[in-house]
Design an enzyme around this catalytic site. Sequence first.
Site, PDB file in Angstrom:
ATOM      1  N   GLU A  18       3.270  18.904  -0.481  1.00  0.00           N
ATOM      2  CA  GLU A  18       2.398  18.016  -1.104  1.00  0.00           C
ATOM      3  C   GLU A  18       1.898  16.855  -0.084  1.00  0.00           C
ATOM      4  OE1 GLU A  18       1.858  14.724  -4.440  1.00  0.00           O
ATOM      5  OE2 GLU A  18       3.413  16.220  -4.714  1.00  0.00           O
TER       6      GLU A  18
ATOM      7  N   ARG B  64      -3.114   9.120   0.749  1.00  0.00           N
ATOM      8  CA  ARG B  64      -2.849   7.636   0.672  1.00  0.00           C
ATOM      9  C   ARG B  64      -3.084   7.271   2.227  1.00  0.00           C
ATOM     10  NH1 ARG B  64       3.007   7.285  -2.571  1.00  0.00           N
ATOM     11  NH2 ARG B  64       2.618   8.449  -4.166  1.00  0.00           N
TER      12      ARG B  64
ATOM     13  N   LYS C 165       3.239  16.998 -13.803  1.00  0.00           N
ATOM     14  CA  LYS C 165       3.966  16.163 -13.068  1.00  0.00           C
ATOM     15  C   LYS C 165       4.489  15.155 -13.907  1.00  0.00           C
ATOM     16  CE  LYS C 165       3.383  13.026  -9.327  1.00  0.00           C
ATOM     17  NZ  LYS C 165       2.457  12.803  -7.936  1.00  0.00           N
TER      18      LYS C 165
END
Length: 226
Positions: free
Chosen positions: A56, A60, A143
């Site tokens: 993943e 960011r 999640k």
Amino acid sequence: MQNSRAGGGTITPGAVSEIDRILALSPVIPVLVVHDAAHARSIAEALVAGGLRVLEVTLRTEAALEIIREMSRVEGAVVGAGTVLNQGDLEASLAAGARFIVSPGLTEGLGRAAIASGVPFLPGIANSGDIMRGLDLGLDRFKFFPAVASGGIKALRALAAPFGRVRFCPTGGVDVASAPEWLALPFVACVGGSWLVPSPAADAHGPDVAEIRRRATQAAKLTRNS
């Protein structure tokens, strides 16, 4: 399996089986914050060589989309985009080659867009209302984020109890020491962790690929009770 009963959105059968297949590939999904695309392939190669194929890449950093492209070229890697916040992030991630999408929360707009795209989608939840909104869209793989700050294992046990078919990937505060306890829960499909590639060392001085591979090998040996 994810359902298709909800008014407002459905999941295609292909996407249903694919998200479960992705979550089953590794007990731990590395959550990656990488600033330099020049390091992307060596990091991905070390993780895959250690036995962790599902990666993943969080959106960011400015280089995140290029990192997704580079890591996707590594044989055996299944690369997805994390920290997807809106439809624009979703479309950019898919264009970069992301094979699954992870978001820190769930909005109806992002949920509908992800469902319409057919991409395997793992939205973040932190409470029962989040889960119910996901179920209304036809989603039942989530999640749990931020896992520790949201109450940890005790909280997830309580959340999972009314939602028998739901499965979770706890992320946020999970580390190598606590991962086995999370993975022992029958409703946990896998966990996400940032400890596999420590930052800023991965960017400032180049990745320590031997250490990354060692950590990945250790994580890949963790077992699940599912």
